[in-house]
Design an enzyme around this catalytic site. Sequence first.
Site, PDB file in Angstrom:
ATOM      1  N   ASP A  69       1.680   4.391   2.648  1.00 33.69           N
ATOM      2  CA  ASP A  69       0.532   4.885   2.147  1.00 33.69           C
ATOM      3  C   ASP A  69       1.190   5.964   1.329  1.00 33.69           C
ATOM      4  OD1 ASP A  69      -1.980   5.389   1.683  1.00 33.69           O
ATOM      5  OD2 ASP A  69      -2.350   6.528   3.733  1.00 33.69           O
ATOM      6  N   ASP A  70       1.581   7.064   1.963  1.00 35.47           N
ATOM      7  CA  ASP A  70       2.226   8.320   1.157  1.00 35.47           C
ATOM      8  C   ASP A  70       3.512   8.857   1.744  1.00 35.47           C
ATOM      9  OD1 ASP A  70      -0.106   9.167  -0.298  1.00 35.47           O
ATOM     10  OD2 ASP A  70      -0.973   9.144   1.631  1.00 35.47           O
TER      11      ASP A  70
ATOM     12  N   HIS B  58       1.030   5.013  -2.393  1.00 38.99           N
ATOM     13  CA  HIS B  58       0.620   5.900  -3.376  1.00 38.99           C
ATOM     14  C   HIS B  58       1.683   6.602  -4.307  1.00 38.99           C
ATOM     15  CE1 HIS B  58      -3.905   5.687  -2.488  1.00 38.99           C
ATOM     16  NE2 HIS B  58      -3.158   5.518  -1.196  1.00 38.99           N
TER      17      HIS B  58
ATOM     18  N   GLU C 200     -11.689   3.884   6.710  1.00 42.34           N
ATOM     19  CA  GLU C 200     -10.620   4.891   7.342  1.00 42.34           C
ATOM     20  C   GLU C 200     -11.326   6.233   7.915  1.00 42.34           C
ATOM     21  OE1 GLU C 200      -8.309   6.485   3.965  1.00 42.34           O
ATOM     22  OE2 GLU C 200      -6.746   7.136   5.490  1.00 42.34           O
TER      23      GLU C 200
ATOM     24  N   GLY D  48     -10.256   7.683  -2.246  1.00 44.36           N
ATOM     25  CA  GLY D  48     -10.975   8.969  -2.248  1.00 44.36           C
ATOM     26  C   GLY D  48     -11.741   9.000  -1.152  1.00 44.36           C
TER      27      GLY D  48
ATOM     28  N   HIS E  72     -10.148   1.070  -0.661  1.00 44.43           N
ATOM     29  CA  HIS E  72     -10.009   2.106   0.508  1.00 44.43           C
ATOM     30  C   HIS E  72     -11.428   1.968   1.264  1.00 44.43           C
ATOM     31  CE1 HIS E  72      -6.310   3.504  -1.218  1.00 44.43           C
ATOM     32  NE2 HIS E  72      -6.119   4.213  -0.048  1.00 44.43           N
TER      33      HIS E  72
ATOM     34  N   HIS F 156       0.892  -1.336  -0.001  1.00 45.98           N
ATOM     35  CA  HIS F 156       0.112  -0.157   0.068  1.00 45.98           C
ATOM     36  C   HIS F 156       0.938   1.240  -0.189  1.00 45.98           C
ATOM     37  CE1 HIS F 156      -4.194   1.875   0.891  1.00 45.98           C
ATOM     38  NE2 HIS F 156      -3.347   2.908   0.741  1.00 45.98           N
TER      39      HIS F 156
HETATM   40 ZN    ZN Z   1      -4.008   4.708   0.521  1.00 38.67          ZN
END
Ligand code: ZN
Length: 348
Positions: A290-291, A27, A212, A182, A209, A25
Amino acid sequence: MNLYPVFIPPPALTVYQRLPKCNLHSHLEGSIRPQTFLELALMQNIPLPFDPTHVEKYFQVTGEEQNLTDYLHKIMVNYLILKDREALRRAAFEAAEDAHFDGVVYFELRAGPVNHVTSSFSVADCIESMLTGLQQAEAKYGIICRLILSGLRDHRPDANLDLARLAVRYADQGVVGFDLAGNENGFPAALHRAAFHSLRDSGLGITVHAGEAAGWKSVYYAVIEIGAQRIGHGVRSIESHEMMNILRDYQVLLEICPTSNVHTGTFPDIQTHPVKTLHDFGIPISIGDDDPITSRTRVSNELTLLEGTFGFTLEDIIAIQLTSLKHSFLRESDLKTRLRQEIDAYRP
Ligand SMILES: [Zn+2]
Protein backbone atom coordinates in the site's frame (compact mmCIF):
# COMPACT_ATOMS: atom_id res chain seq x y z
CA MET A 1 41.99 -1.52 22.04
CA ASN A 2 40.78 -2.73 18.66
CA LEU A 3 41.99 -0.29 15.99
CA TYR A 4 40.32 -2.12 13.15
CA PRO A 5 36.76 -1.38 12.16
CA VAL A 6 34.46 -4.18 13.10
CA PHE A 7 32.94 -5.89 10.09
CA ILE A 8 29.24 -6.47 10.62
CA PRO A 9 27.92 -8.84 7.96
CA PRO A 10 24.63 -7.78 6.41
CA PRO A 11 21.69 -9.76 7.72
CA ALA A 12 20.86 -12.76 5.52
CA LEU A 13 17.83 -12.31 3.34
CA THR A 14 14.74 -14.02 4.70
CA VAL A 15 12.91 -16.67 2.74
CA TYR A 16 10.20 -14.15 1.83
CA GLN A 17 12.72 -11.55 0.65
CA ARG A 18 14.26 -14.12 -1.69
CA LEU A 19 10.91 -15.39 -2.98
CA PRO A 20 10.01 -13.86 -6.38
CA LYS A 21 6.94 -11.78 -5.62
CA CYS A 22 4.15 -9.79 -7.31
CA ASN A 23 3.08 -6.50 -5.77
CA LEU A 24 -0.24 -5.35 -7.24
CA HIS A 25 -1.03 -2.61 -4.71
CA SER A 26 1.50 0.12 -3.97
CA HIS A 27 1.06 3.90 -4.15
CA LEU A 28 3.75 6.23 -5.44
CA GLU A 29 2.63 8.87 -2.97
CA GLY A 30 3.39 6.56 -0.03
CA SER A 31 6.75 5.47 -1.43
CA ILE A 32 8.89 8.61 -1.23
CA ARG A 33 12.15 8.10 0.66
CA PRO A 34 12.53 10.88 3.27
CA GLN A 35 16.01 11.70 1.95
CA THR A 36 14.58 12.05 -1.56
CA PHE A 37 11.95 14.44 -0.23
CA LEU A 38 14.66 16.62 1.31
CA GLU A 39 16.77 16.64 -1.86
CA LEU A 40 13.85 17.42 -4.15
CA ALA A 41 12.64 20.18 -1.82
CA LEU A 42 16.12 21.71 -2.01
CA MET A 43 16.21 21.42 -5.81
CA GLN A 44 12.76 22.98 -6.12
CA ASN A 45 13.41 25.71 -3.52
CA ILE A 46 10.50 24.56 -1.43
CA PRO A 47 10.71 25.67 2.21
CA LEU A 48 10.45 22.67 4.51
CA PRO A 49 7.21 22.56 6.48
CA PHE A 50 8.99 20.76 9.34
CA ASP A 51 12.24 20.29 11.20
CA PRO A 52 14.51 18.30 8.83
CA THR A 53 16.39 16.63 11.68
CA HIS A 54 13.29 14.56 12.46
CA VAL A 55 12.13 14.07 8.90
CA GLU A 56 10.94 10.47 9.31
CA LYS A 57 8.18 11.30 11.76
CA TYR A 58 6.54 13.55 9.17
CA PHE A 59 6.39 10.72 6.62
CA GLN A 60 6.07 7.55 8.58
CA VAL A 61 3.76 5.93 11.05
CA THR A 62 5.09 6.41 14.58
CA GLY A 63 2.18 4.96 16.54
CA GLU A 64 1.05 8.44 17.60
CA GLU A 65 -1.53 8.74 14.83
CA GLN A 66 -5.03 9.22 16.16
CA ASN A 67 -6.99 8.42 13.02
CA LEU A 68 -7.06 7.98 9.23
CA THR A 69 -6.62 11.73 8.73
CA ASP A 70 -3.28 11.66 10.54
CA TYR A 71 -2.18 8.74 8.34
CA LEU A 72 -3.24 10.44 5.11
CA HIS A 73 -1.46 13.63 6.13
CA LYS A 74 1.81 11.70 6.16
CA ILE A 75 1.20 10.67 2.57
CA MET A 76 -0.02 14.06 1.38
CA VAL A 77 3.07 15.89 2.62
CA ASN A 78 4.75 14.33 -0.43
CA TYR A 79 2.46 16.30 -2.76
CA LEU A 80 4.65 19.33 -2.01
CA ILE A 81 7.56 17.95 -4.04
CA LEU A 82 5.75 15.80 -6.64
CA LYS A 83 5.45 18.72 -9.00
CA ASP A 84 7.84 18.28 -11.92
CA ARG A 85 9.26 15.71 -14.35
CA GLU A 86 12.38 14.89 -12.36
CA ALA A 87 10.47 14.42 -9.11
CA LEU A 88 7.92 12.05 -10.66
CA ARG A 89 10.55 10.15 -12.61
CA ARG A 90 12.79 9.72 -9.59
CA ALA A 91 9.93 8.77 -7.26
CA ALA A 92 8.70 6.06 -9.64
CA PHE A 93 12.24 4.78 -10.25
CA GLU A 94 13.01 4.57 -6.53
CA ALA A 95 9.68 2.89 -5.73
CA ALA A 96 10.53 0.18 -8.27
CA GLU A 97 14.13 0.00 -7.03
CA ASP A 98 12.97 -0.55 -3.45
CA ALA A 99 10.51 -3.20 -4.66
CA HIS A 100 13.32 -4.94 -6.54
CA PHE A 101 15.53 -4.99 -3.45
CA ASP A 102 12.64 -6.68 -1.63
CA GLY A 103 12.50 -9.44 -4.26
CA VAL A 104 9.47 -8.19 -6.17
CA VAL A 105 9.68 -9.34 -9.80
CA TYR A 106 6.37 -7.92 -11.02
CA PHE A 107 5.35 -4.48 -9.81
CA GLU A 108 2.17 -2.51 -10.48
CA LEU A 109 2.71 1.00 -9.13
CA ARG A 110 -0.28 3.31 -8.88
CA ALA A 111 -0.51 7.08 -8.58
CA GLY A 112 -3.05 9.89 -8.81
CA PRO A 113 -1.54 12.25 -11.41
CA VAL A 114 -4.25 14.91 -11.07
CA ASN A 115 -2.85 15.74 -7.62
CA HIS A 116 0.51 16.67 -9.10
CA VAL A 117 -0.33 19.05 -11.94
CA THR A 118 0.77 22.68 -12.01
CA SER A 119 0.38 25.40 -14.60
CA SER A 120 3.53 24.06 -16.28
CA PHE A 121 3.20 20.33 -15.53
CA SER A 122 0.24 18.50 -17.07
CA VAL A 123 -1.37 15.16 -16.25
CA ALA A 124 0.23 13.73 -19.41
CA ASP A 125 3.66 15.07 -18.29
CA CYS A 126 3.14 13.35 -14.97
CA ILE A 127 2.22 10.02 -16.55
CA GLU A 128 5.17 10.15 -18.96
CA SER A 129 7.61 11.00 -16.16
CA MET A 130 6.48 8.03 -14.06
CA LEU A 131 6.64 5.70 -17.06
CA THR A 132 10.21 6.87 -17.72
CA GLY A 133 11.20 6.11 -14.12
CA LEU A 134 9.61 2.65 -14.27
CA GLN A 135 11.28 1.87 -17.59
CA GLN A 136 14.65 2.89 -16.16
CA ALA A 137 14.16 0.55 -13.19
CA GLU A 138 13.10 -2.23 -15.54
CA ALA A 139 16.21 -1.71 -17.69
CA LYS A 140 18.55 -1.59 -14.69
CA TYR A 141 17.14 -4.40 -12.54
CA GLY A 142 14.92 -6.57 -14.75
CA ILE A 143 11.88 -5.99 -12.51
CA ILE A 144 8.75 -5.85 -14.69
CA CYS A 145 6.92 -2.57 -13.93
CA ARG A 146 3.52 -1.34 -14.99
CA LEU A 147 1.48 1.73 -14.01
CA ILE A 148 -2.10 2.08 -12.75
CA LEU A 149 -3.69 5.54 -12.79
CA SER A 150 -5.79 6.38 -9.76
CA GLY A 151 -8.79 8.65 -9.99
CA LEU A 152 -9.84 10.16 -6.68
CA ARG A 153 -13.39 9.76 -5.37
CA ASP A 154 -13.57 13.39 -4.25
CA HIS A 155 -12.34 14.77 -7.57
CA ARG A 156 -14.74 16.07 -10.19
CA PRO A 157 -16.24 13.28 -12.32
CA ASP A 158 -15.11 15.02 -15.53
CA ALA A 159 -11.50 15.11 -14.22
CA ASN A 160 -11.63 11.36 -13.68
CA LEU A 161 -13.20 10.87 -17.11
CA ASP A 162 -10.30 12.81 -18.66
CA LEU A 163 -7.84 10.70 -16.67
CA ALA A 164 -9.49 7.47 -17.85
CA ARG A 165 -9.17 8.65 -21.46
CA LEU A 166 -5.48 9.38 -20.87
CA ALA A 167 -5.04 5.91 -19.41
CA VAL A 168 -6.35 4.50 -22.69
CA ARG A 169 -3.97 6.73 -24.65
CA TYR A 170 -0.97 5.39 -22.72
CA ALA A 171 -2.16 1.78 -22.69
CA ASP A 172 0.57 0.60 -25.05
CA GLN A 173 3.28 2.47 -23.15
CA GLY A 174 3.01 0.83 -19.74
CA VAL A 175 -0.31 1.96 -18.27
CA VAL A 176 -2.29 -1.21 -17.56
CA GLY A 177 -5.16 -0.20 -15.33
CA PHE A 178 -7.44 2.38 -13.79
CA ASP A 179 -8.20 2.69 -10.09
CA LEU A 180 -10.51 4.70 -7.89
CA ALA A 181 -9.04 5.74 -4.54
CA GLY A 182 -9.76 8.21 -1.76
CA ASN A 183 -12.62 8.87 0.60
CA GLU A 184 -15.21 6.07 0.32
CA ASN A 185 -17.67 7.70 2.67
CA GLY A 186 -19.59 10.50 1.00
CA PHE A 187 -18.11 9.93 -2.46
CA PRO A 188 -19.69 6.78 -3.94
CA ALA A 189 -18.10 5.17 -6.98
CA ALA A 190 -21.37 5.84 -8.85
CA LEU A 191 -20.25 9.47 -9.25
CA HIS A 192 -17.52 8.25 -11.59
CA ARG A 193 -19.50 5.81 -13.69
CA ALA A 194 -18.66 7.71 -16.88
CA ALA A 195 -14.92 7.26 -16.35
CA PHE A 196 -15.32 3.50 -16.05
CA HIS A 197 -17.69 3.37 -19.03
CA SER A 198 -15.01 5.01 -21.16
CA LEU A 199 -12.65 2.12 -20.38
CA ARG A 200 -14.90 -0.50 -21.89
CA ASP A 201 -13.19 -2.41 -24.71
CA SER A 202 -9.89 -0.64 -23.89
CA GLY A 203 -8.25 -3.77 -22.51
CA LEU A 204 -7.26 -1.86 -19.36
CA GLY A 205 -7.82 -3.51 -16.02
CA ILE A 206 -10.20 -2.00 -13.47
CA THR A 207 -9.57 -1.98 -9.75
CA VAL A 208 -11.44 0.03 -7.12
CA HIS A 209 -10.52 0.84 -3.53
CA ALA A 210 -13.60 -0.36 -1.64
CA GLY A 211 -14.61 -2.11 1.55
CA GLU A 212 -11.90 -0.40 3.58
CA ALA A 213 -13.49 2.65 5.23
CA ALA A 214 -16.97 1.71 4.01
CA GLY A 215 -18.72 -1.63 4.31
CA TRP A 216 -19.34 -4.52 1.92
CA LYS A 217 -21.96 -2.67 -0.16
CA SER A 218 -19.18 -0.48 -1.52
CA VAL A 219 -17.47 -3.65 -2.78
CA TYR A 220 -20.75 -4.93 -4.23
CA TYR A 221 -21.21 -1.75 -6.23
CA ALA A 222 -17.63 -1.82 -7.56
CA VAL A 223 -17.95 -5.42 -8.73
CA ILE A 224 -21.54 -5.54 -10.00
CA GLU A 225 -22.10 -2.00 -11.32
CA ILE A 226 -18.60 -0.94 -12.33
CA GLY A 227 -17.21 -4.32 -13.32
CA ALA A 228 -14.05 -4.14 -11.21
CA GLN A 229 -11.87 -7.20 -11.76
CA ARG A 230 -9.94 -6.49 -8.59
CA ILE A 231 -10.71 -4.63 -5.37
CA GLY A 232 -8.23 -2.55 -3.40
CA HIS A 233 -8.50 -3.97 0.13
CA GLY A 234 -12.15 -5.16 0.05
CA VAL A 235 -11.54 -6.58 3.50
CA ARG A 236 -14.91 -5.54 4.90
CA SER A 237 -16.49 -8.05 2.51
CA ILE A 238 -16.07 -10.25 5.57
CA GLU A 239 -19.25 -8.56 6.88
CA SER A 240 -21.44 -10.28 4.27
CA HIS A 241 -21.50 -13.96 3.40
CA GLU A 242 -23.32 -13.08 0.16
CA MET A 243 -20.52 -10.70 -0.81
CA MET A 244 -17.91 -13.34 -0.09
CA ASN A 245 -19.83 -15.78 -2.30
CA ILE A 246 -19.82 -13.24 -5.15
CA LEU A 247 -16.07 -12.61 -4.86
CA ARG A 248 -15.37 -16.34 -4.85
CA ASP A 249 -17.82 -17.23 -7.64
CA TYR A 250 -16.71 -14.36 -9.93
CA GLN A 251 -13.06 -14.82 -8.85
CA VAL A 252 -12.58 -11.13 -8.07
CA LEU A 253 -9.17 -10.65 -6.47
CA LEU A 254 -8.77 -8.68 -3.25
CA GLU A 255 -5.53 -6.67 -3.09
CA ILE A 256 -4.94 -7.01 0.64
CA CYS A 257 -2.42 -4.85 2.54
CA PRO A 258 -2.63 -6.05 6.16
CA THR A 259 -0.36 -3.54 7.93
CA SER A 260 -1.99 -0.60 6.17
CA ASN A 261 -5.42 -1.82 7.30
CA VAL A 262 -4.23 -1.69 10.91
CA HIS A 263 -2.60 1.74 10.46
CA THR A 264 -5.79 3.21 9.00
CA GLY A 265 -7.86 1.74 11.82
CA THR A 266 -9.90 -0.65 9.65
CA PHE A 267 -8.91 -3.35 12.17
CA PRO A 268 -7.50 -2.74 15.65
CA ASP A 269 -4.62 -5.18 15.25
CA ILE A 270 -3.22 -7.79 12.90
CA GLN A 271 -4.74 -10.65 14.89
CA THR A 272 -8.27 -9.46 14.03
CA HIS A 273 -7.53 -9.08 10.30
CA PRO A 274 -9.75 -11.36 8.14
CA VAL A 275 -7.08 -12.19 5.51
CA LYS A 276 -6.96 -15.87 6.50
CA THR A 277 -10.73 -16.30 6.49
CA LEU A 278 -11.07 -14.63 3.08
CA HIS A 279 -8.24 -16.74 1.65
CA ASP A 280 -9.55 -20.02 3.06
CA PHE A 281 -13.02 -19.23 1.72
CA GLY A 282 -11.61 -19.42 -1.82
CA ILE A 283 -11.44 -15.70 -2.65
CA PRO A 284 -8.31 -14.90 -4.68
CA ILE A 285 -5.99 -12.53 -2.83
CA SER A 286 -2.73 -10.69 -3.39
CA ILE A 287 -0.57 -9.15 -0.68
CA GLY A 288 0.65 -5.58 -1.21
CA ASP A 289 2.34 -2.92 0.88
CA ASP A 290 0.00 0.00 0.00
CA ASP A 291 2.24 2.83 1.28
CA PRO A 292 5.56 1.15 2.06
CA ILE A 293 7.48 4.19 3.33
CA THR A 294 4.55 5.60 5.29
CA SER A 295 3.82 2.22 6.89
CA ARG A 296 7.48 1.14 7.16
CA THR A 297 6.76 -2.17 5.51
CA ARG A 298 7.51 -4.25 2.42
CA VAL A 299 5.73 -7.16 0.81
CA SER A 300 8.24 -9.61 2.33
CA ASN A 301 7.44 -8.18 5.73
CA GLU A 302 3.71 -8.62 5.13
CA LEU A 303 4.28 -12.26 4.13
CA THR A 304 6.34 -12.91 7.26
CA LEU A 305 3.45 -11.41 9.23
CA LEU A 306 0.97 -13.78 7.54
CA GLU A 307 3.10 -16.76 8.40
CA GLY A 308 3.69 -15.70 12.00
CA THR A 309 0.16 -14.55 12.77
CA PHE A 310 -2.03 -16.91 10.78
CA GLY A 311 0.13 -19.91 9.94
CA PHE A 312 0.25 -19.37 6.17
CA THR A 313 2.80 -21.87 4.77
CA LEU A 314 5.46 -21.20 2.15
CA GLU A 315 3.31 -23.26 -0.24
CA ASP A 316 0.32 -20.94 0.47
CA ILE A 317 2.47 -17.86 -0.09
CA ILE A 318 3.83 -19.16 -3.40
CA ALA A 319 0.28 -19.96 -4.51
CA ILE A 320 -0.72 -16.36 -3.64
CA GLN A 321 2.10 -15.06 -5.89
CA LEU A 322 0.86 -17.23 -8.77
CA THR A 323 -2.72 -16.06 -8.18
CA SER A 324 -1.51 -12.44 -8.13
CA LEU A 325 0.27 -12.94 -11.44
CA LYS A 326 -2.81 -14.53 -12.97
CA HIS A 327 -4.96 -11.55 -11.92
CA SER A 328 -2.32 -8.95 -12.77
CA PHE A 329 -3.05 -6.47 -15.53
CA LEU A 330 0.09 -7.52 -17.42
CA ARG A 331 -0.88 -8.10 -21.03
CA GLU A 332 2.14 -9.86 -22.50
CA SER A 333 1.56 -13.60 -22.17
CA ASP A 334 5.23 -14.44 -22.79
CA LEU A 335 6.26 -12.29 -19.83
CA LYS A 336 3.56 -13.89 -17.68
CA THR A 337 4.84 -17.33 -18.57
CA ARG A 338 8.41 -16.37 -17.71
CA LEU A 339 7.39 -14.89 -14.36
CA ARG A 340 5.25 -17.94 -13.57
CA GLN A 341 8.25 -20.20 -14.17
CA GLU A 342 10.43 -17.97 -11.99
CA ILE A 343 7.98 -18.21 -9.07
CA ASP A 344 7.34 -21.92 -9.63
CA ALA A 345 11.07 -22.63 -9.49
CA TYR A 346 11.07 -21.46 -5.88
CA ARG A 347 8.87 -24.34 -4.71
CA PRO A 348 10.66 -26.42 -2.10
ZN1 ZN B 1 -4.33 1.76 -1.61
